[in-house]
Write a protein that holds these residues in place. Structure first.
Motif, mmCIF file in Angstrom:
data_model
loop_
_atom_site.group_PDB
_atom_site.id
_atom_site.type_symbol
_atom_site.label_atom_id
_atom_site.label_comp_id
_atom_site.label_asym_id
_atom_site.label_seq_id
_atom_site.Cartn_x
_atom_site.Cartn_y
_atom_site.Cartn_z
ATOM 1 N N ARG A 53 0.832 -1.213 0.000
ATOM 2 C CA ARG A 53 0.000 0.000 0.000
ATOM 3 C C ARG A 53 0.861 1.255 0.000
ATOM 4 O O ARG A 53 0.608 2.205 -0.747
ATOM 5 N N THR A 54 1.902 1.290 0.836
ATOM 6 C CA THR A 54 2.752 2.480 0.891
ATOM 7 C C THR A 54 3.620 2.610 -0.363
ATOM 8 O O THR A 54 3.940 3.727 -0.781
ATOM 9 N N SER A 55 3.972 1.476 -0.968
ATOM 10 C CA SER A 55 4.717 1.545 -2.233
ATOM 11 C C SER A 55 3.845 2.155 -3.322
ATOM 12 O O SER A 55 4.298 3.035 -4.074
ATOM 13 N N ALA A 56 2.590 1.694 -3.388
ATOM 14 C CA ALA A 56 1.657 2.280 -4.356
ATOM 15 C C ALA A 56 1.370 3.733 -4.005
ATOM 16 O O ALA A 56 1.260 4.600 -4.890
ATOM 17 N N GLY A 57 1.282 4.028 -2.700
ATOM 18 C CA GLY A 57 1.058 5.403 -2.268
ATOM 19 C C GLY A 57 2.199 6.324 -2.641
ATOM 20 O O GLY A 57 1.993 7.503 -2.955
ATOM 21 N N THR A 58 3.428 5.802 -2.625
ATOM 22 C CA THR A 58 4.589 6.590 -3.038
ATOM 23 C C THR A 58 4.458 6.988 -4.509
ATOM 24 O O THR A 58 4.748 8.130 -4.888
ATOM 25 N N LEU A 59 4.009 6.044 -5.335
ATOM 26 C CA LEU A 59 3.849 6.331 -6.769
ATOM 27 C C LEU A 59 2.709 7.320 -7.002
ATOM 28 O O LEU A 59 2.854 8.262 -7.797
ATOM 29 N N VAL A 60 1.588 7.119 -6.300
ATOM 30 C CA VAL A 60 0.424 7.992 -6.498
ATOM 31 C C VAL A 60 0.725 9.415 -6.037
ATOM 32 O O VAL A 60 0.540 10.384 -6.785
#
Length: 300
Positions: free
Chosen positions: A45-52
């Motif tokens: 989730r935080t990896s995807a959040g970093t991209l978003v």
């Protein structure tokens, strides 16, 4: 540091929206934590959040934060990472409403942290409020132990929520100062980035690639978490912590609703009674807090 808003109403409503958005994210994270485990749910989730958040933040070509601001981003992320792991591990084993109700002890823990780190005195009123909050916790735990479907692992989950609340209590101390020093988009990007980087240290041993079916939930959780962080960061930069802290309690209403809709989780009478006692204790403490920002011992 930017000044507070002349009226706290709009920041209060924005903070309520942030809590509602975060509660919706809890639904997705509960499912991911059950399927993948808490570590992988938070990591992805935080990896995807970093991209978003990074796609938006970096497109604005911002100046890099100074050393003091970057330090707060990093320090707070350590506590957020620990808090998230404990909470979502527990959330996979407890009804959402129970986990949220138990997490409400965080403001009471923050009171004692202020005494330890800031040298503040704890008066009889605060002690009485703490005992009331403890009574609420005991009511919830007693209801859990007395249930016909009692699961021994549930007690470990209760302990995990308490540990998460300890990390969250100190996180509250950092949040106000961080919001005064940085814009919401900056906070969202660096918090996601640092938490993902911290958790990535354990990837060789614990990371599991999610399946295609998990991708929409991971992306959805990342977007909801980013929106929540943007709302809360914007609000905390414009109103005092003691005003906004009460918005946390609206999360219990969302937890009851979402738990019932998505997981068929019935809210028991002990959970309701315990939540009322804990919230009452927190409000008693909040009424005696002076109107000033908390001092961040990590920045001293």
């Amino acid at each position: 540091m930017r000044p507070d808003s002349p009226s706290p109403l709009i920041p209060f409503l924005v903070a309520c929206a942030g809590i509602a958005t975060y509660s919706a994210m809890d639904v997705l994270m509960k499912g991911l934590s059950i399927d993948l485990g808490a570590y992988n749910a938070v990591l992805w989730r935080t990896s995807a959040g970093t991209l978003v958040s990074g796609a938006i933040y970096l497109s604005l070509r911002p100046a890099m934060p100074d050393a003091a601001t970057m330090r707060i981003h990093a320090v707070r992320s350590v506590f957020v990472a620990a808090m998230a792991l404990c909470f979502f591990w527990a959330l996979a084993r407890l009804p959402i409403a129970e986990a949220i109700a138990l997490a409400f002890v965080a403001p009471l823990m923050a009171l004692y942290m202020a005494a330890i780190f800031l040298g503040e005195k704890i008066g009889p009123r605060s002690v009485a409020a703490s005992l009331l909050g403890l009574g609420g916790v005991l009511v919830i735990v007693a209801g859990k132990l007395g249930g016909s479907d009692y699961d021994p692992e549930a007690l470990w989950a209760v302990g995990a929520v308490f540990l998460s609340a300890v990390f969250y209590a100190y996180n509250l101390i950092l949040a106000r100062r961080q919001a005064k020093m940085a814009e919401p988009l900056e906070i969202a990007f660096f918090q996601n980035f640092f938490v993902a980087a911290i958790l990535a240290l354990g990837a060789p041993w614990f990371a599991v690639l999610p399946g295609e079916g998990h991708a929409p939930h991971i992306l959805g959780a990342a977007i909801l978490a980013t929106l929540s962080l943007l709302c809360l960061s914007w609000a905390y930069a414009r109103a005092e912590t003691q005003i906004l802290a009460t918005t946390e309690y609206t999360g219990f209403l969302w937890a009851m609703l979402f738990g019932w809709i998505f997981f068929a989780e019935a809210v028991t009478l002990p959970t309701l009674a315990g939540a009322v006692l804990i919230v009452a204790a927190c409000l008693i403490v909040a009424r005696k807090v002076p109107h000033q920002d908390p001092i961040d011992p990590a920045a001293a």
